[in-house]
Design an enzyme around this catalytic site. Structure first.
Site: not given
Ligand code: 13P
Length: 256
Positions: A9-11, A94, A96, A164, A170, A210, A231-232
């Protein structure tokens, strides 16, 4: 048998140019890894470009969101029909989006229905916040999120769940494999109650929060965890490749 999956997930990261570079950096390596569904979810504006860049490879494409109406006067929104043309998966619910864009269980439910209707495979995200976790309300929160998200949906064909925990996203503080397995047990119990045992058995459940190349093994060693939503670490070609490679190696001989 459930095929393991690693989804990136590149957000809200990467310009079209940066997305192009990132795909070029991981395409050949990802393509070589077997027995794992490899999904990347770039921002909407890069979907068409990335679709072309991964053509002919085993890399699959997902979006990060959608609107539930098919078309019309919804300025700035992207419809399921537009996505069905471009990609296979879509992340829905998600944390977020729940947190910053006020997405409720009802909205998540509408989005899920809209996605399934056009044949998109939703990656439904659920998970408790830190204060809910500390108040030992994880079970209640996850159960409520599943019930409201899935209300009135008869067939879960193609649906994937990503657990999640919000406190792990994050923050660099991933959950432990054991914690995740326990919650997945609860998710499976709920799916079996709402649908049946077979639906639960076939449901792929990912962990997100994470995940890195250093901790992915702990998760995919658990037979209940089918992979990860990253994510990251999915923005770094070599790290993402390492996560996918380890998953392929470890899952080679495991099943739930
Ligand atoms: P991180 O891997 O950056 O913690 O993000 C997880 C996430 O929200 C994937 O959708």
């Amino acid at each position: 048998m459930r095929v393991p999956m690693i989804a990136g997930n590149w957000k809200m990261n990467t310009t079209v140019g940066e997305a192009t570079e990132l795909v070029k950096a991981m395409r050949a390596g990802l393509d070589q890894i077997a027995n794992v569904d490899k999904v990347i979810c770039p921002p909407f504006i890069s979907l068409a470009v990335v679709k072309e860049l991964i053509r002919g490879s085993s890399i699959r494409l997902g979006a990060q969101n959608l609107y539930f109406e098919e078309k019309g006067a919804y300025t700035g929104e992207i419809s399921p029909l537009m996505l069905a043309d471009l990609c296979e998966f879509v992340i829905i619910g998600h944390s977020e989006r729940r947190q910053y864009f006020n997405e409720t269980g009802e909205i998540v439910n509408k989005k899920l229905r809209a996605a399934l209707k056009v044949g998109l495979k939703p990656i439904l995200c659920i998970g408790e916040k830190l204060e809910e976790n500390e108040a030992r309300r994880t079970e209640e929160v996850v159960t409520e999120q599943l019930e409201s998200s899935l209300a009135g949906i008869d067939s879960l064909d193609g649906l994937i769940i990503a657990y999640e925990p919000v406190w792990a996203i994050g923050t660099g503080k991933a959950a432990t494999g054991r914690q995740v397995s326990e919650t997945i047990g609860l998710i499976l119990y709920n799916i079996a109650q709402l649908y049946d045992e077979e639906v639960a058995q076939q449901m792929r459940i990912l962990y997100g929060g994470s995940v890195t190349a250093d901790n992915i093994a702990e998760f995919v060693q658990q037979s209940e965890i089918d992979g990860a939503l990253v994510g990251g670490a999915s923005l770094k070609a070599n790290e993402f490749l390492s996560i996918v490679r380890q998953t392929s190696e470890i899952k080679g001989h495991l099943s739930r």
